[in-house]
Design an enzyme around this catalytic site. Structure first.
Site, short mmCIF file in Angstrom:
data_model
loop_
_atom_site.label_atom_id
_atom_site.label_comp_id
_atom_site.label_asym_id
_atom_site.label_seq_id
_atom_site.Cartn_x
_atom_site.Cartn_y
_atom_site.Cartn_z
N ASN A 132 0.85 -1.18 0.00
CA ASN A 132 0.00 0.00 0.00
C ASN A 132 0.89 1.24 0.00
O ASN A 132 1.34 1.69 1.05
CB ASN A 132 -0.92 -0.01 1.22
CG ASN A 132 -1.99 1.06 1.11
OD1 ASN A 132 -1.76 2.10 0.52
ND2 ASN A 132 -3.14 0.80 1.70
N ASP A 133 1.12 1.75 -1.20
CA ASP A 133 2.00 2.91 -1.36
C ASP A 133 1.60 4.08 -0.49
O ASP A 133 2.37 5.02 -0.29
CB ASP A 133 1.94 3.40 -2.81
CG ASP A 133 2.71 2.51 -3.75
OD1 ASP A 133 3.75 1.99 -3.35
OD2 ASP A 133 2.26 2.35 -4.90
N CYS A 134 0.37 4.07 -0.04
CA CYS A 134 -0.18 5.24 0.65
C CYS A 134 -0.18 5.09 2.16
O CYS A 134 -0.64 5.98 2.87
CB CYS A 134 -1.59 5.51 0.15
SG CYS A 134 -1.61 5.80 -1.60
N ASN A 162 1.85 5.64 4.65
CA ASN A 162 3.16 6.29 4.85
C ASN A 162 3.35 6.62 6.32
O ASN A 162 3.09 7.72 6.77
CB ASN A 162 3.24 7.57 4.00
CG ASN A 162 2.74 7.36 2.59
OD1 ASN A 162 1.83 8.03 2.13
ND2 ASN A 162 3.34 6.41 1.88
#
Ligand code: BGC
Ligand code: NOJ
Length: 812
Positions: A485-487, A489
């Protein structure tokens, strides 16, 4: 509610037939298989490039424009006072008939107006660097017609990024040459470029244009170019500004008469010392040769037949017959086709990806392999080497690399701690398909540095170690910049809207941010790695990694279980994410998917509970959402995930990509009914039947995201074509639902089906063998009772590999 339909499947021709040009969004297709590529919409919009959508853009495209889908290869037909296009756009003159057939690497668009039919077949011939546009004009009226035909392409000044920005330079660099019926685009050829493009037609022309403003008119549009409206080409020669290529042809057709024209958009590279044939004049030898290969209808038809045979052979590798058309057409045609497309482009060029921001993803391209490896194993092999060559000596990776240079670049950040594991995932899939263990001995550099080579196996080892060396306080993997999940963070902490979540400097000192998704991924790929090590006699290494895998399983059971589902993560400060204790986003799909695929805590009932929770909290009419409830506000400690409005993208959208993870979890747990119902919800052919208008994007392929239950418009699709969903849907249905699983020593048969499944057959080519497999489910969801190979019973569920043709009967 019955929804308007814009088209239908034609399975016999492996086409999707669009019958109304005003689709709810441009419905596109891809042309080209290896080097030269084009995107083409149902109204002939789109663009072409060589290898790299950023660095070698051949024709120009305007993204997100008004009107939408602006720019493409356009044919204008002027018949008396009426000007029209076979694909309806850009003139939008109402047509008497319109049809667009998107097929396997080709598109055919047909329009009819006032007794004239214009049909254009678009494709990129195998191994050639050009797009063919075969236009057939037919006079179906009772009188002789004299038509004025104009072609149109607009050149991009090669670098798609600077082409959109650097106008102070761009408006002065454009250069063309015109020779007979060929228009050459040679901007920057005088300096460092050794390549040019051309647009040719195989007939004499009566005029041309190469300067955009002269052709269109500064105050006109693609819908009414002045030259076309007046029926008069200007024979303009572009110097700077915006070079284009337009041929003008006068055609007289008797009643019933038809004529073919072959237009070619080509790309050429020359050696440094062979660039010019005279001062300032490009060496056209190679262009002439390419044109000569495709200058007649016969030659073009032959090249097209070759392309069709190529697709026949690719789609003959895995063929199912279940009697359910909606399933068969996705498995046999569209899902495999989409897998090839995602293999080719990763996430670079679509109508949602500009081709400028992203190249080939380390994570993405590894995953794409499970959808592609059976099709052309040698290309998969090369891809694995290319990807691994961008890895760093500590096992970390560039998140992406450029296809033209094959060099890693940092445009969308690095330090995603799931990345290394995917290399094992891709490599294992390749070896199981091919039996080619020699790939492990290939010498592969780090960060493309000559002299740094170690074996590919060593790369796999450091990939595993990268996880082990980056564990947090609960002995779970540190997440780094983010995981799949690149998001998510968790070390980003950004209040500045001008910085990108993907690249902003992370706080890594003292972080406790751990990922359960990586934990599950590590166990799944770790088991694969252990099996591989045993297979190649590395017993000590197998033992070492087995211990790490066991330790990870314990850590998940101890610190990763929330009572009804697996936690998602721990944040920077060590607080739970994806827990019942949280106010929002109490449950996430990724850790349910990966920990159930890893079967962590199956005996203790964790797997079954987790799968049940997915049904209870994540499932809705259109699939399973990523998290629930959605975030309703931005959370500084979580980053981009909470930046999205509720129900979209990583904030509770239906991220189709990770639905298959849960489906595989269901299959491993033997819950065939549930697996099937999740699968059918996001299977394009089922959606196509019900929701063409709502879904909006192409109904023949999966999209990355469908708006989730918390969204303003649940069920609306976005980001079509380039998504890991393609490979995961394929992997899920081919190996886990239909149950045909390549393995080191043969094919493992282990279906997981809904109770209602009837007998089905799979014809599977595998290495030098071909298996005709018939499966009798007998109302069972899971569990193979007996297998016969060529009439003889075998022990276990693996059909031992042996070359030749075989018949297999499977009773469940
Ligand atoms: C998107 C992700 C994507 C990432 C990298 C984010 O804005 O939501 O899906 O992977 O950008 O480009
Ligand atoms: C799209 C990216 O291509 C993929 O790598 C990522 O895993 C998903 N977005 C989820 O963020």
């Amino acid at each position: 509610m019955e929804q308007k339909r814009y088209g239908h499947f034609d399975d016999q021709h492996r086409e999707y037939v669009i019958t109304d040009p005003q689709t709810p969004w441009p419905w596109i297709n891809y042309l080209g298989n290896e080097d030269f590529f084009s995107l083409i919409s149902n109204t002939a919009g789109g663009y072409s490039f060589y290898k790299d959508a950023k660095f070698r853009r051949i024709t120009r495209y305007r993204y997100n424009n008004v009107p939408m889908d602006n720019g493409g290869r356009y044919f204008y037909i002027k018949d008396g006072d009426t000007v029209w296009n076979p694909g309806w756009k850009p003139c939008k003159t109402p047509l008497d008939f319109y049809e667009c057939r998107h097929g396997m690497s080709y598109t055919r668009i047909t329009g009819r107006k006032n007794g004239v039919e214009a049909s254009v077949l678009f494709f990129v011939p195998l191994k050639k660097w050009c797009e063919v546009q075969k236009l057939t004009l037919k006079n179906e009226s009772a009188e002789t017609k004299t038509l004025k035909l104009f072609s149109f392409e607009e050149w991009c000044l090669w670098n798609a990024a600077t082409d959109m920005e650097n106008f102070q330079r761009n408006f002065s660099t454009g250069e063309v040459e015109i020779e007979g019926s060929t228009i050459y685009h040679k901007t920057e050829y005088r300096e460092r470029r050794n390549h040019y493009a051309f647009y040719h037609v195989n007939t004499e022309i009566q005029g041309f244009d190469t300067d955009r403003e002269t052709f269109v008119g500064l105050y006109n549009e693609f819908a009414d170019p002045q030259a076309v409206m007046e029926g008069k080409p200007r024979n303009s020669h572009a110097h700077g500004w915006s070079p284009i290529a337009s041929h003008y042809i006068e055609v007289t057709l008797k009643p019933g008469e038809s004529r073919d024209f072959v237009f070619l958009l080509g790309y050429i590279e020359n050696e440094q010392d062979e660039k010019f044939s005279a001062p300032q004049v490009i060496n056209k030898q190679k262009a002439h040769a390419l044109i000569a290969e495709l200058d007649t209808t016969e030659k073009v038809d032959k090249a097209f037949a070759e392309l069709c045979e190529y697709w026949d052979s690719l789609l003959n590798i895995y063929k199912v017959q279940t009697g359910n058309d909606k399933l068969d057409r996705m498995v046999n045609i569209w899902n495999q086709y989409q897998c090839m497309v995602t293999f080719n482009f990763s996430r670079s060029a679509s109508f949602f990806e500009s081709g400028v921001g992203r190249g080939m993803g380390f994570r993405d391209s590894n995953q794409d392999l499970v959808g592609f490896v059976h099709q052309i194993p040698p290309r998969a092999r090369q891809r694995i080497i290319d990807i691994a060559s961008t890895q760093f000596p500590d096992g970390g990776c560039y998140h992406q690399y450029q296809p033209l240079t094959k060099r890693g670049n940092n445009d969308i950040g690095g330090g995603f701690n799931d990345d290394p594991c995917w290399l094992i995932f891709g490599t294992v899939a390749y070896i199981k398909e091919t039996g080619d263990f020699s790939i492990l001995d290939e010498m592969v550099p780090f960060d493309n540095q000559p002299g740094s080579e170690v074996t590919l196996f060593e790369h796999l080892k450091i990939s595993m170690d990268h996880v082990i060396k980056n564990l947090g306080p609960h002995m779970l993997p540190l997440i780094g910049r983010a995981d799949w999940n690149d998001c998510l963070n968790l070390n980003c902490f950004s209040w500045d809207p001008n910085e990108s979540f993907q690249t902003t400097e992370n706080v890594s000192e003292g972080t406790k941010a751990e990922s359960l998704m990586i934990a599950g991924l590590f166990v799944v790929t770790g088991k694969d790695y252990v099996a591989l090590c045993k297979k190649i006699g590395k017993t000590a290494e197998a033992e070492r990694m087995q211990q790490a895998v066991d330790a990870m399983i314990e850590a998940v059971k101890k610190h990763g279980w929330d009572g009804e589902w697996y936690l998602r993560a721990y944040d920077f400060y060590g607080r739970k994410i994806g827990s019942n204790e949280c106010e929002e986003a109490k449950i996430f799909i990724e850790s349910q998917g990966w920990c159930t695929m890893a079967e962590i805590g199956a005996e203790e009932g964790m797997v079954a509970k987790s799968l049940d929770s997915c049904k209870k909290y994540l499932e809705c009419e259109h699939g399973m959402v990523l998290n629930n409830p959605a975030f309703t506000k931005y959370i500084y400690e979580y980053g981009e995930i909470s930046s999205y409005p509720e129900g979209y993208k990583e904030n509770a959208g239906i991220f189709c990509h990770n639905n298959p993870w849960v489906i595989i979890g269901e299959c491993l747990a033997g819950r065939g009914n549930d697996a099937w119902s999740h699968y059918a919800k996001i299977l394009p052919s089922y959606v196509e039947e019900k929701y063409q208008t709502l879904h909006k994007v192409e109904p023949y392929v999966n999209c990355q995201m469908v708006a989730g239950k918390d969204a303003f418009k649940p069920g609306e699709g976005k980001n079509s074509w380039l998504t890991g969903t393609a490979a995961w849907m394929w992997y899920t249905v081919s190996e886990f639902i239909l149950g045909i699983k390549p393995d080191y020593d043969g094919i493992r048969i282990d279906p997981c089906l809904p109770e209602t499944a009837s007998d089905y057959t799979v014809n599977r080519k595998f290495r030098e063998a071909e298996y005709d497999i018939t499966i009798h489910p007998n109302g069972q969801q899971k569990g193979v009772k007996a297998i016969t190979l060529d009439g003889n019973p075998i022990d276990g569920t693996v059909i031992p590999y042996s070359p030749g043709k075989h018949t297999v009967e499977v009773t469940m």
